[in-house]
Design a protein around this motif. Structure first.
Motif, PDB file in Angstrom:
ATOM      1  N   ALA A 152      16.247 -32.335  44.037  1.00 28.22           N
ATOM      2  CA  ALA A 152      14.969 -32.062  43.393  1.00 28.22           C
ATOM      3  C   ALA A 152      13.930 -31.799  44.470  1.00 28.22           C
ATOM      4  O   ALA A 152      13.871 -32.497  45.475  1.00 28.22           O
ATOM      5  CB  ALA A 152      14.530 -33.247  42.541  1.00 28.22           C
TER       6      ALA A 152
ATOM      7  N   MET B 152      14.913 -36.889  45.635  1.00 33.48           N
ATOM      8  CA  MET B 152      15.848 -37.331  44.609  1.00 33.48           C
ATOM      9  C   MET B 152      16.986 -36.320  44.519  1.00 33.48           C
ATOM     10  O   MET B 152      16.749 -35.117  44.467  1.00 33.48           O
ATOM     11  CB  MET B 152      15.112 -37.411  43.273  1.00 33.48           C
TER      12      MET B 152
ATOM     13  N   GLY C 132      22.504 -39.358  37.944  1.00 29.39           N
ATOM     14  CA  GLY C 132      21.340 -38.627  37.465  1.00 29.39           C
ATOM     15  C   GLY C 132      21.626 -37.199  37.065  1.00 29.39           C
ATOM     16  O   GLY C 132      20.705 -36.396  36.927  1.00 29.39           O
TER      17      GLY C 132
ATOM     18  N   ALA D 222      24.677 -39.222  26.759  1.00 32.40           N
ATOM     19  CA  ALA D 222      24.016 -39.393  28.057  1.00 32.40           C
ATOM     20  C   ALA D 222      23.614 -40.836  28.315  1.00 32.40           C
ATOM     21  O   ALA D 222      23.209 -41.183  29.413  1.00 32.40           O
ATOM     22  CB  ALA D 222      22.787 -38.490  28.134  1.00 32.40           C
TER      23      ALA D 222
ATOM     24  N   SER E 256      23.515 -43.531  31.660  1.00 33.13           N
ATOM     25  CA  SER E 256      23.694 -42.720  32.867  1.00 33.13           C
ATOM     26  C   SER E 256      23.239 -43.506  34.080  1.00 33.13           C
ATOM     27  O   SER E 256      22.339 -44.339  33.998  1.00 33.13           O
ATOM     28  CB  SER E 256      22.857 -41.441  32.769  1.00 33.13           C
ATOM     29  N   SER E 257      23.859 -43.224  35.202  1.00 36.69           N
ATOM     30  CA  SER E 257      23.437 -43.856  36.452  1.00 36.69           C
ATOM     31  C   SER E 257      22.319 -43.024  37.067  1.00 36.69           C
ATOM     32  O   SER E 257      22.308 -41.809  36.932  1.00 36.69           O
ATOM     33  CB  SER E 257      24.608 -43.911  37.427  1.00 36.69           C
ATOM     34  N   PRO E 258      21.403 -43.692  37.732  1.00 29.09           N
ATOM     35  CA  PRO E 258      20.299 -42.946  38.323  1.00 29.09           C
ATOM     36  C   PRO E 258      20.731 -42.068  39.488  1.00 29.09           C
ATOM     37  O   PRO E 258      21.797 -42.270  40.079  1.00 29.09           O
ATOM     38  CB  PRO E 258      19.336 -44.040  38.801  1.00 29.09           C
TER      39      PRO E 258
ATOM     40  N   ASP F   4       3.777 -28.848  30.139  1.00 27.23           N
ATOM     41  CA  ASP F   4       5.011 -28.722  30.917  1.00 27.23           C
ATOM     42  C   ASP F   4       4.803 -29.317  32.299  1.00 27.23           C
ATOM     43  O   ASP F   4       3.947 -28.864  33.052  1.00 27.23           O
ATOM     44  CB  ASP F   4       5.391 -27.240  31.075  1.00 27.23           C
TER      45      ASP F   4
ATOM     46  N   ILE G  13       7.933 -28.234  38.766  1.00 28.18           N
ATOM     47  CA  ILE G  13       7.693 -28.170  40.216  1.00 28.18           C
ATOM     48  C   ILE G  13       6.389 -27.470  40.550  1.00 28.18           C
ATOM     49  O   ILE G  13       5.811 -27.701  41.603  1.00 28.18           O
ATOM     50  CB  ILE G  13       8.894 -27.463  40.902  1.00 28.18           C
TER      51      ILE G  13
ATOM     52  N   PHE H 168       7.817 -30.478  28.473  1.00 25.63           N
ATOM     53  CA  PHE H 168       8.981 -30.242  29.331  1.00 25.63           C
ATOM     54  C   PHE H 168       8.770 -31.004  30.630  1.00 25.63           C
ATOM     55  O   PHE H 168       7.653 -31.098  31.128  1.00 25.63           O
ATOM     56  CB  PHE H 168       9.131 -28.745  29.630  1.00 25.63           C
TER      57      PHE H 168
ATOM     58  N   SER I  53      13.479 -32.203  36.913  1.00 24.05           N
ATOM     59  CA  SER I  53      13.941 -33.322  37.730  1.00 24.05           C
ATOM     60  C   SER I  53      12.889 -33.737  38.759  1.00 24.05           C
ATOM     61  O   SER I  53      12.821 -34.907  39.133  1.00 24.05           O
ATOM     62  CB  SER I  53      15.251 -32.945  38.431  1.00 24.05           C
ATOM     63  N   VAL I  54      12.078 -32.783  39.174  1.00 22.12           N
ATOM     64  CA  VAL I  54      11.045 -33.127  40.152  1.00 22.12           C
ATOM     65  C   VAL I  54       9.994 -34.037  39.514  1.00 22.12           C
ATOM     66  O   VAL I  54       9.523 -34.999  40.129  1.00 22.12           O
ATOM     67  CB  VAL I  54      10.382 -31.842  40.694  1.00 22.12           C
TER      68      VAL I  54
ATOM     69  N   ILE J  39      10.495 -36.070  36.988  1.00 21.93           N
ATOM     70  CA  ILE J  39      11.098 -37.395  36.807  1.00 21.93           C
ATOM     71  C   ILE J  39      11.179 -38.121  38.130  1.00 21.93           C
ATOM     72  O   ILE J  39      10.937 -39.336  38.224  1.00 21.93           O
ATOM     73  CB  ILE J  39      12.496 -37.244  36.183  1.00 21.93           C
ATOM     74  N   GLY J  40      11.489 -37.349  39.173  1.00 24.83           N
ATOM     75  CA  GLY J  40      11.525 -37.945  40.503  1.00 24.83           C
ATOM     76  C   GLY J  40      10.188 -38.572  40.862  1.00 24.83           C
ATOM     77  O   GLY J  40      10.142 -39.663  41.445  1.00 24.83           O
TER      78      GLY J  40
ATOM     79  N   LEU K 111       9.909 -41.905  39.045  1.00 28.95           N
ATOM     80  CA  LEU K 111      10.801 -42.938  39.548  1.00 28.95           C
ATOM     81  C   LEU K 111      10.466 -43.349  40.979  1.00 28.95           C
ATOM     82  O   LEU K 111      10.707 -44.492  41.369  1.00 28.95           O
ATOM     83  CB  LEU K 111      12.255 -42.466  39.427  1.00 28.95           C
ATOM     84  N   HIS K 112       9.897 -42.425  41.732  1.00 34.43           N
ATOM     85  CA  HIS K 112       9.460 -42.818  43.070  1.00 34.43           C
ATOM     86  C   HIS K 112       8.228 -43.715  43.005  1.00 34.43           C
ATOM     87  O   HIS K 112       8.038 -44.567  43.863  1.00 34.43           O
ATOM     88  CB  HIS K 112       9.211 -41.579  43.943  1.00 34.43           C
TER      89      HIS K 112
ATOM     90  N   LYS L 161       9.578 -46.995  42.553  1.00 29.39           N
ATOM     91  CA  LYS L 161      10.131 -47.490  43.815  1.00 29.39           C
ATOM     92  C   LYS L 161       9.008 -48.025  44.706  1.00 29.39           C
ATOM     93  O   LYS L 161       9.156 -49.075  45.343  1.00 29.39           O
ATOM     94  CB  LYS L 161      10.847 -46.322  44.510  1.00 29.39           C
TER      95      LYS L 161
ATOM     96  N   TYR M 299      11.933 -33.918  24.656  1.00 28.53           N
ATOM     97  CA  TYR M 299      12.674 -33.347  25.776  1.00 28.53           C
ATOM     98  C   TYR M 299      12.732 -34.353  26.918  1.00 28.53           C
ATOM     99  O   TYR M 299      13.767 -34.543  27.558  1.00 28.53           O
ATOM    100  CB  TYR M 299      12.014 -32.050  26.250  1.00 28.53           C
TER     101      TYR M 299
ATOM    102  N   VAL N  93      15.487 -36.880  26.496  1.00 25.53           N
ATOM    103  CA  VAL N  93      16.816 -36.360  26.834  1.00 25.53           C
ATOM    104  C   VAL N  93      17.026 -36.412  28.338  1.00 25.53           C
ATOM    105  O   VAL N  93      18.052 -36.903  28.835  1.00 25.53           O
ATOM    106  CB  VAL N  93      16.963 -34.907  26.322  1.00 25.53           C
TER     107      VAL N  93
ATOM    108  N   VAL O  86      19.640 -38.570  30.836  1.00 24.49           N
ATOM    109  CA  VAL O  86      20.590 -37.958  31.763  1.00 24.49           C
ATOM    110  C   VAL O  86      20.379 -38.483  33.171  1.00 24.49           C
ATOM    111  O   VAL O  86      21.332 -38.744  33.914  1.00 24.49           O
ATOM    112  CB  VAL O  86      20.436 -36.421  31.728  1.00 24.49           C
ATOM    113  N   VAL O  87      19.122 -38.618  33.540  1.00 22.07           N
ATOM    114  CA  VAL O  87      18.814 -39.020  34.914  1.00 22.07           C
ATOM    115  C   VAL O  87      19.036 -40.516  35.118  1.00 22.07           C
ATOM    116  O   VAL O  87      19.052 -41.013  36.236  1.00 22.07           O
ATOM    117  CB  VAL O  87      17.363 -38.601  35.256  1.00 22.07           C
ATOM    118  N   GLY O  88      19.231 -41.213  34.033  1.00 19.78           N
ATOM    119  CA  GLY O  88      19.447 -42.657  34.165  1.00 19.78           C
ATOM    120  C   GLY O  88      18.174 -43.391  34.520  1.00 19.78           C
ATOM    121  O   GLY O  88      18.202 -44.436  35.180  1.00 19.78           O
TER     122      GLY O  88
END
Lengths: 612, 129
Positions: free
Chosen positions: A346, A392, A413, A428, A431-433, B37, B40, B70, B73-74, B76-77, B80-81, B84, B101, B104, B108-110
Motif C-alpha cells: 500500500a 502496509m 490482509g 472474509a 482475516s489476518s492483518p 472516497d 491514495i 470507498f 488499502s492506503v 485502511i493503512g 491501522l497505523h 499502532k 464498502y 468489506v 479482508v484486511v483483518g
C-alpha cells in the motif's frame, strides 16, 4: 511561425484596404467645398492651408528644396491636393511646391520628396500623366518655383505624358482642380509608400507642395520616401499591398509592427514549448520504461508449468498515483507442490519497489524452508515489522499439491483466491492483518479442493476495484468473471477482459491463475480451515463473526466457544480446525499453536541475555 | 463525548465529495470523520488529521467511516497505523456500518484484529468514553 509570417502581411493588407476605402469615401463627401483640407485631414493629419502660395515665396524655398533631393513624396502629395482644391489651376500647384520646399528642414524633405516622386513615376512609367502635370504646372505657377521642380519635372514630362491630367487643370480651373484634388488626395494616400500610384502622385505632388502648410506634412513624409525607392518593380498583389500599407497612419503601423513582433514572439514561445513538451514526453517514456524494468525484477516471467500446475500471471500498472506496488511469484517446492505468492504494497510508487522485493523473497524463503503458508506469513510479519515502519503490505500465499488435489492458502490482509467452481467469494471473516501493522498475522489458513478443470485466481484489489458506470466490480463481480473463464484463458485474458468491460481501472492490477494438471485427483473432502485464536479475538467478536459468516449451527458454535475458552486458560492462543462439508461444520481444538518458536521478540532476547 | 450526536446529525454532503472533519470532545476526545472516497489521492489529509489527533497522550479517538463510500488499502493503512501509534497509551475505535464498502475491506484486511470496530458511531464513541 511560418503561418504567422504569412498571416501578418495579409492582415496588414486587409487593414490597409479598409483604411483606403475610408479615405476615398471622405473626400467625396466633402467634394464641392474645400475638398482639399478635409480630405487630407483624416488620413495624414496634414492641414493644407488653402493659402494661395505666392510665387515668390515659393521660389526661394523651392530652390532649397531642389537641393534637398527626393524625400517624402506621398505626404506632400496630399498636402498638395488640398491646396490645389483651394487654388485653382497650375499656379497653385506650383506654389504649393515651392512652399513645401521653402519650409526649413521639414520643407527640405518635403521638397525632395516631390521631385523624387516624379522621377520615380517617370522611371516606372507608372503615371505619365502625373509627370506631365507637374511639369506643366510648375512653369506657369511661379517662376521662382520653377527652378527646383523644373529640372526634375522635365524628365517626368519626357515620359509618355498622357494628356488627361494635364489637360484637366486647364479645362476648368476650379472644378477640375477640385476633381483633381479629390483624386489627388485619394491617390496620394493610396500611393503613399511605394510607387504604385502612377498618375496620382505626380499631380498631387505639385499641388501639395504649394499650400503645404506646416511641418506636419514633411515629418510624415520623410520615412515614406525612403520606402518607394527601395521598392523596385512591383506587381500585382505586392503592389496593392504596398499601396495599402502606405496609407496606414504611422501610429497604427507602429501598433501593427508591435503586434507582429508580439505574434512572432508568441510563435517562438509556442515552438519552444512544443520542443520542451516533446523532450519531457521522451523523458517520461524513458522513466516509465525504467520503472517497468525495475517492476519486472519483482514480477518474474513464468514458465508455462510451475511444478505440475499450469500457472499464468499478468500485471497491468495503473496510470498515475497508484502505479507500482503489486508483486507476485510462483515456484515449485518439489515435484508435486507449486507455490504462489502475490501481494500489494500500500502506498505504491517508486518507494514500493524495494519493499515488494523484500517481502516477496522473505516469504519465499520461509516457504522453501518448509513452513506452511500461515506460518510463513506469521514469521514474516514478525521479522519484517521493524523494516516496514509505516508501510502496509498485504500478502497472499498458496501451495497447490498435485498429489492430493488440495490448495492451501493463507493471507495477510489480502483477499483469498477465487475458485472458478465456487458460487461465491470465500468468507472474509477472521482475516489476518496485513504485514507492517504491528499485530500478529498468519492466523487463518484455508485448504480447499481444486479439481482438474477448475481455476484458482489470485488477485490484487485493482481487479475488484475496476469501475463501470461508477460502480466497482467488487469480489462478487470478479467471482462471476472467474467462473466465466474458459479453460484456455489465463491471467492476461482475464485482465484484458476486465479492462475492456470497465470504464476505468484506478489501481494496479496483478493476478495469477493456477490450474491443476488433468491427471490430478479430485478430492471429496470439503473446505478445512485452521484458525489461531487468542483472547482478543474472542472479546472483539472475531470468532463469533466467523461462526456467523459460515452459518455454523448454534450447537457446534457453542461447543467451539467453550473449547476455545478452556484452551485459552492454559495458553496464550489456541488453534482450532473447522471442517466444512455438506453435513455442516466440525470443530476440533488443538492444544497449542502449531508453530514457530523462533526467538524473535524482545522477551526472547532478554531470556537469552539473562541465561548468558 | 457529548458532541457525538451533534456531528452525527450533520448535513449530508454529496456522496463522493471527500472531506475530513475533526471534532474535539473534552481534553482527550477526538472524532475524526471522513466523507466520500478515501483513497491514495487524498489519504494525506486524513493521515495528517490522525497524526495530529494521536499527538495527544491518553487520546480517546474515534474514527468515523460511516459516510465513506470507498476506502482503499492506503486509507485502511492510515487507520491501522494510527492504532499502532496509540499503542496502549490511549483508546481507539472505528465506526464502520455493516454492509458498507469499508466493512468489506475491513474484513479482508483483518482490521478487526487490531482495532475495535463498531457498527455505529455511537457505539464507537461509547466504547472509548
Amino acid at each position: 511561425v511560418r503561418r504567422l509570417t504569412v498571416a501578418i502581411p495579409a492582415a496588414l493588407a486587409a487593414m490597409a484596404l479598409a483604411t483606403g476605402g475610408y479615405a476615398d469615401a471622405k473626400p467625396k463627401d466633402k467634394g464641392p467645398d474645400k475638398a482639399g483640407p478635409p480630405a487630407a485631414a483624416p488620413v495624414e493629419g496634414a492641414e493644407a492651408t488653402p493659402a494661395p502660395a505666392p510665387g515668390p515665396e515659393a521660389a526661394p524655398r523651392g530652390k532649397g528644396a531642389g537641393n534637398g533631393g527626393a524625400a517624402p513624396a506621398p505626404a506632400r502629395g496630399k498636402g498638395a491636393a488640398k491646396s490645389r482644391g483651394d487654388v485653382p489651376g497650375r499656379a497653385n500647384g506650383a506654389g504649393g511646391r515651392s512652399n513645401g520646399s521653402g519650409r526649413g528642414n521639414g520643407a527640405a524633405k518635403g521638397r525632395a520628396a516631390a521631385p523624387g516622386q516624379i522621377r520615380k513615376a517617370a522611371a516606372r512609367g507608372g503615371s505619365p500623366a502625373a509627370g506631365r502635370t507637374r511639369s506643366s504646372a510648375t512653369p506657369p505657377a511661379t517662376p521662382g518655383a520653377a527652378p527646383a521642380p523644373a529640372p526634375i519635372a522635365a524628365p517626368a514630362a519626357a515620359a509618355p505624358a498622357p494628356p488627361t491630367q494635364a489637360a484637366a487643370p486647364k479645362a476648368t480651373p476650379r472644378r477640375k482642380a477640385r476633381a483633381r484634388t479629390r483624386r489627388g488626395t485619394t491617390r496620394a494616400r493610396t500611393r503613399a509608400l511605394p510607387a504604385a500610384a502612377p498618375a496620382a502622385p505626380v499631380v498631387s505632388a505639385p499641388a501639395a507642395v504649394a499650400p503645404a502648410p506646416r511641418a506636419r506634412a514633411p515629418r510624415t513624409r520623410a520615412p515614406r520616401v525612403a520606402a518607394p525607392r527601395k521598392a523596385a518593380p512591383r506587381r500585382g498583389l505586392t503592389r496593392i499591398v504596398t499601396h495599402v500599407v502606405e496609407v496606414i497612419p504611422r501610429p497604427v503601423r507602429f501598433a501593427l509592427a508591435g503586434l507582429a513582433a508580439l505574434a512572432a514572439l508568441l510563435g517562438l514561445a509556442l515552438l519552444a514549448a512544443a520542443l520542451r513538451a516533446g523532450h519531457l514526453k521522451r523523458q517520461r517514456a524513458r522513466l516509465k520504461q525504467d520503472v517497468g524494468l525495475l517492476q519486472s525484477a519483482v514480477l518474474p516471467e513464468l514458465p508455462e508449468r510451475v511444478g505440475r500446475a499450469s500457472v499464468t500471471a499478468a500485471y497491468r500498472p495503473a496510470e498515475g498515483l497508484a502505479a507500482g506496488g503489486d508483486f507476485y511469484d510462483a515456484f515449485a517446492l518439489d515435484d508435486d507442490r507449486t507455490c504462489v505468492i502475490l501481494g500489494d504494497v500500500a502506498g505504491h510508487g517508486r518507494d514500493a519497489i524495494p519493499v515488494t522485493a523484500l517481502v516477496r523473497y522473505t516469504v519465499r524463503a520461509y516457504l522453501e524452508g518448509g513452513l506452511a503458508p500461515r506460518q510463513a506469513l506469521q514469521v514474516a510479519g514478525r521479522v519484517l515489522e521493524p523494516q516496514l515502519r509505516e508501510t502496509m503490505v498485504t500478502v497472499l500465499v498458496a501451495i497447490y499439491d498435485a498429489a492430493t488435489g488440495l490448495l492451501t492458502v493463507a493471507a495477510a490482509g489480502h483477499p483469498l483466491p477465487l475458485i472458478s467452481t465456487d458460487e461465491a467469494p470465500p468468507v472474509a471473516a477472521f482475516s489476518s492483518p496485513a504485514l507492517g501493522l504491528g499485530g500478529p498475522t498468519g492466523r487463518r489458513q484455508v485448504t480447499v479442493p481444486l479439481p482438474p478443470g477448475a481455476a484458482a485466481c489470485f488477485y490484487t484489489d485493482g481487479l475488484a476495484d475496476v469501475l463501470t458506470e461508477g460502480e466497482r466490480l467488487m469480489p462478487t463481480g470478479l467471482a462471476g468473471e472467474i467462473r466465466r473463464l474458459s479453460r484456455e484463458d489465463g491471467a492476461a485474458e482475464l485482465i484484458a477482459r476486465l479492462v475492456r468491460d470497465s470504464d476505468s481501472q484506478p489501481d494496479d492490477m496483478a493476478c495469477v491463475v493456477l490450474r491443476p494438471p488433468d491427471d490430478a485427483p479430485s478430492p471429496r473432502t470439503g473446505r478445512v480451515e485452521e484458525l489461531e485464536v487468542d483472547a482478543r479475538d474472542v472479546t472483539r467478536g472475531r470468532l463469533d463473526r466467523y461462526l456467523d459468516a459460515y452459518r455454523v449451527s448454534p450447537g457446534v458454535a457453542d461447543a467451539a466457544r467453550r473449547a476455545v475458552a478452556n484452551a485459552l486458560r492454559r495458553s496464550h492462543s489456541v488453534v482450532i480446525e473447522i471442517a466444512h462439508d455438506a453435513s455442516g461444520a466440525h470443530v476440533s481444538v488443538a492444544d497449542s499453536p502449531a508453530v514457530v518458536a523462533l526467538p524473535l521478540d524482545e522477551r526472547g532476547d532478554e531470556q537469552l541475555a539473562a541465561a548468558g | 463525548m457529548s458532541s457525538a450526536s451533534k456531528a452525527g446529525g450533520s448535513a449530508m454532503p454529496a456522496p463522493n465529495e471527500f472531506r475530513v472533519l475533526t471534532e474535539v470532545s473534552g481534553k482527550h476526545g477526538r472524532i475524526v470523520s471522513v466523507v466520500g472516497d478515501l483513497d491514495i489521492s487524498n489519504v494525506d489529509t486524513f493521515r495528517s488529521a490522525l497524526i495530529e489527533a494521536t499527538q495527544n497522550e491518553r487520546i480517546r479517538l474515534v474514527v468515523d467511516l460511516s459516510l465513506v463510500s470507498f476506502v482503499d488499502s492506503v486509507g485502511i493503512g492510515a487507520v491501522l497505523h494510527a492504532r499502532k501509534r496509540i499503542g496502549d497509551s490511549g483508546r481507539m475505535a472505528v465506526a464502520v456500518p455493516d454492509g458498507s464498502y469499508a466493512a468489506v475491506i475491513f474484513d479482508v484486511v483483518g482490521a478487526d484484529a487490531l482495532v475495535d470496530v463498531f457498527n455505529s458511531r455511537a457505539a464507537a464513541v461509547a466504547h472509548v468514553s
